[in-house]
Design a protein around this motif. Structure first.
Motif, short mmCIF file in Angstrom:
data_model
loop_
_atom_site.label_atom_id
_atom_site.label_comp_id
_atom_site.label_asym_id
_atom_site.label_seq_id
_atom_site.Cartn_x
_atom_site.Cartn_y
_atom_site.Cartn_z
N HIS A 137 22.21 11.35 -1.45
CA HIS A 137 21.38 11.90 -0.33
C HIS A 137 21.82 13.45 -0.13
O HIS A 137 20.94 14.17 0.29
N ALA A 138 23.11 13.56 -0.23
CA ALA A 138 23.59 14.99 0.27
C ALA A 138 24.73 15.26 -0.74
O ALA A 138 25.60 14.34 -1.09
N LEU A 139 25.35 16.47 -0.58
CA LEU A 139 26.60 16.99 -1.07
C LEU A 139 26.94 18.04 -0.22
O LEU A 139 26.07 18.85 0.46
N VAL A 140 28.36 17.73 0.13
CA VAL A 140 29.07 18.86 0.84
C VAL A 140 30.36 19.38 0.44
O VAL A 140 30.90 18.61 -0.39
N MET A 156 26.61 17.38 11.17
CA MET A 156 25.29 17.81 12.09
C MET A 156 24.16 18.23 11.17
O MET A 156 23.17 17.63 11.04
N GLY A 157 24.34 19.47 10.40
CA GLY A 157 23.37 19.83 9.70
C GLY A 157 23.08 19.21 8.60
O GLY A 157 21.58 18.91 8.15
N LEU A 158 23.86 18.21 7.78
CA LEU A 158 23.67 17.37 6.91
C LEU A 158 22.65 16.40 7.05
O LEU A 158 21.60 16.00 6.47
N LEU A 159 23.12 15.79 8.21
CA LEU A 159 22.24 14.65 8.80
C LEU A 159 20.96 15.08 9.32
O LEU A 159 19.82 14.34 9.38
N LYS A 216 19.13 17.45 8.07
CA LYS A 216 18.18 17.57 6.92
C LYS A 216 17.73 16.13 6.28
O LYS A 216 16.57 16.04 5.69
N ILE A 217 18.74 15.19 6.32
CA ILE A 217 18.34 13.90 5.74
C ILE A 217 17.44 13.30 6.72
O ILE A 217 16.16 12.78 6.20
N VAL A 218 17.32 13.65 8.09
CA VAL A 218 16.31 12.88 8.91
C VAL A 218 14.98 13.68 8.56
O VAL A 218 13.84 13.19 8.47
N GLU A 219 15.06 15.01 8.13
CA GLU A 219 13.82 15.69 8.12
C GLU A 219 12.98 15.29 6.77
O GLU A 219 11.73 15.13 6.66
N GLY A 220 14.06 14.61 5.81
CA GLY A 220 13.41 14.03 4.59
C GLY A 220 13.00 15.33 3.53
O GLY A 220 12.42 14.93 2.61
N LYS A 221 13.70 16.17 3.41
CA LYS A 221 13.47 17.21 2.67
C LYS A 221 14.76 17.76 2.08
O LYS A 221 15.75 17.90 2.85
N GLY A 222 14.79 18.07 0.75
CA GLY A 222 16.23 18.52 0.25
C GLY A 222 16.11 20.07 0.80
O GLY A 222 15.47 20.74 1.27
N GLY A 223 17.30 20.66 0.48
CA GLY A 223 17.65 22.02 0.80
C GLY A 223 18.76 22.38 0.59
O GLY A 223 19.92 21.81 0.70
N GLN A 224 19.23 23.84 1.24
CA GLN A 224 20.57 24.25 1.35
C GLN A 224 20.99 24.48 2.73
O GLN A 224 20.23 24.91 3.47
N VAL A 225 22.15 24.07 2.99
CA VAL A 225 22.56 24.31 4.52
C VAL A 225 23.87 25.05 4.29
O VAL A 225 24.71 24.78 3.40
N ASP A 226 23.84 26.18 5.01
CA ASP A 226 24.91 27.32 4.99
C ASP A 226 25.68 27.30 6.22
O ASP A 226 25.12 27.92 7.49
N VAL A 227 26.88 26.76 6.33
CA VAL A 227 27.70 26.58 7.66
C VAL A 227 28.70 27.76 7.43
O VAL A 227 29.61 27.29 6.42
N VAL A 238 25.29 20.95 1.36
CA VAL A 238 25.98 21.50 2.42
C VAL A 238 26.87 22.45 1.90
O VAL A 238 27.87 22.04 1.37
N ALA A 239 26.87 23.87 2.16
CA ALA A 239 28.05 24.79 1.85
C ALA A 239 28.69 25.17 3.00
O ALA A 239 28.31 25.89 3.98
N LEU A 240 29.84 24.80 3.04
CA LEU A 240 30.74 25.21 4.06
C LEU A 240 31.91 26.15 3.92
O LEU A 240 32.95 25.73 3.01
N THR A 241 31.51 27.52 4.31
CA THR A 241 32.54 28.52 3.79
C THR A 241 32.81 29.28 4.82
O THR A 241 32.65 28.84 6.02
N GLY A 242 33.69 30.37 4.56
CA GLY A 242 34.29 31.33 5.59
C GLY A 242 33.30 31.94 6.41
O GLY A 242 33.00 32.14 7.59
#
Length: 375
Positions: free
Chosen positions: A90-93, A177-180, A182-193, A121-125
């Motif tokens: 479902h997701a990758l972090v 929180m961002g990952l969940l 997007k899963i609730v939304e039901g659409k794939g995509g990139q999350v930039d944190v 989900v990309a968790l960067t500086g």
């Protein structure tokens, strides 16, 4: 697996703290978290000098309930294995540097061919893109750049970092929180944190004061609140007491218990606004009174009145406290044979108690996980 996230599969390609803490929160809620490690393993496996059997205490605190699979993402075969796994997840972090995230194919644009609905989900500086993306980013550095260090500590002392990894942990929470979402939304995509963004966001009302009034926000002695007086630590005869009084009705109760009923009508002391305007005089007077008894005595007297007061204790005292025991916050991992303990999940759900398994040994679950993928 059971729990609110049962049936959700998360791939974690992370190291040390921020990404693994995100994965830990999800695993504790029942998600299947597959930790992808390089052949040498997460550096957190050796960062601490403390080992309980084969388990490093640092690593164990962040990686329980996960499955470890070694994949060499620098190889074509490794990236193909990851892609096949992504096709059933479902997701990758990940919390690698942006250049590594892109090079290793850990973005939605690369993984969507395997799974259109995967959340990455990309968790960067400082974000996946931009002029600062590749700048070194560590908890210490982000605290320095966002003003957190400049806001922490005594005015006469150097800028001070928070006593724990505030940036890494906060970023892990936001990433989960961002990952969940997007899963609730039901659409794939990139999350930039970005850790930088997370910490500026958490400076909310202080940032608001600077942005809207030009107020110069700085350190105050004894961990004082900038607007509430009294709200800080005070020395007592045997230690430090935290006193936090917001509403005037509690101030009045404090005055009676402290033997200073005259403060209730004193124009310097009577209201929250007047106490703020006369901060130094008010704090000096309170400090003189509190130095007449031990911290525990003040808590015994003030707590029944609804006045917020607490002794300043150590982490060891907190872990051994009645409050911690009442919340079942210290748990033993696995079946207890390793005598490995950790702090429990902060989330409690009706009808669900997390299973606190041992952290995985390096590559422990390769056959189980990749066998399912290939099978």
């Amino acid at each position: 697996m059971s729990g609110p996230l049962a049936g959700i599969r998360i791939i974690e390609v992370g190291h040390m703290l921020a990404g693994p803490y995100c994965g830990l929160l999800l695993a504790d809620m029942g998600a299947e978290v597959i930790k992808i490690e390089a052949p040498e393993g997460d550096i957190a496996r050796t960062v601490s000098p403390h080992f309980i059997g084969p388990h490093n205490a640092y690593f164990a605190s962040l990686n329980r309930n996960k499955k470890s699979v070694v994949i060499d993402l620098a190889s074509d075969a490794g990236r193909a294995e990851l892609g096949e796994l992504a096709g059933r997840s479902h997701a990758l972090v990940t919390n690698l540097r942006p250049s590594a995230i892109k090079k290793l194919g850990l973005t939605y644009s690369k993984l969507r061919r395997w799974n259109e609905r995967i959340v990455c989900v990309a968790l960067t500086g400082y974000g996946l893109e931009g002029p600062y993306a590749e700048s070194p980013a560590y908890d210490y550095v982000i605290q320095a750049l966002t003003g957190v260090m400049a806001l922490t500590g005594d005015p006469s002392a150097p800028p001070t970092k928070a006593g724990y990894s505030a940036v890494d942990n906060s970023a892990g929470l936001v990433a989960a929180m961002g990952l969940l979402a997007k899963i609730v939304e039901g659409k794939g995509g990139q999350v930039d944190v970005a850790m930088y963004d997370v910490m500026l966001s958490q400076l909310n009302y202080l940032a608001g004061a600077v942005l809207n009034t030009g107020e110069v926000v700085g350190r105050l002695a004894n961990s004082s609140h900038p607007y509430v007086v009294p709200a800080q630590i005070f020395p007592t005869t045997d230690g430090w007491l935290t006193l936090f009084i917001t509403h005037d009705k509690f101030w009045q109760k404090f005055c009676h218990e402290a033997g200073r009923p005259q403060w209730i009508a004193d124009p310097q002391f009577a209201t929250m606004a007047s106490r703020r305007q006369n901060r130094e005089a008010v704090l000096a007077a309170i400090g003189e009174v509190l130095m007449t008894a031990p911290a525990a005595e003040w808590v015994r007297r003030l707590a029944p009145l609804g006045v917020v007061a607490a002794e300043v204790g150590s982490l060891q005292q907190a872990l051994e406290s009645d409050l911690t025991r009442s919340r079942d916050l210290v748990v033993t991992l696995g079946d207890g044979s390793q005598a490995l303990r950790a702090v429990a999940s902060p989330l409690k759900f009706d009808g669900y108690t997390p299973r606190y398994g041992l952290p995985p040994l390096l590559n422990e679950h390769r056959d189980e996980v990749l066998g399912k993928v290939h099978g």
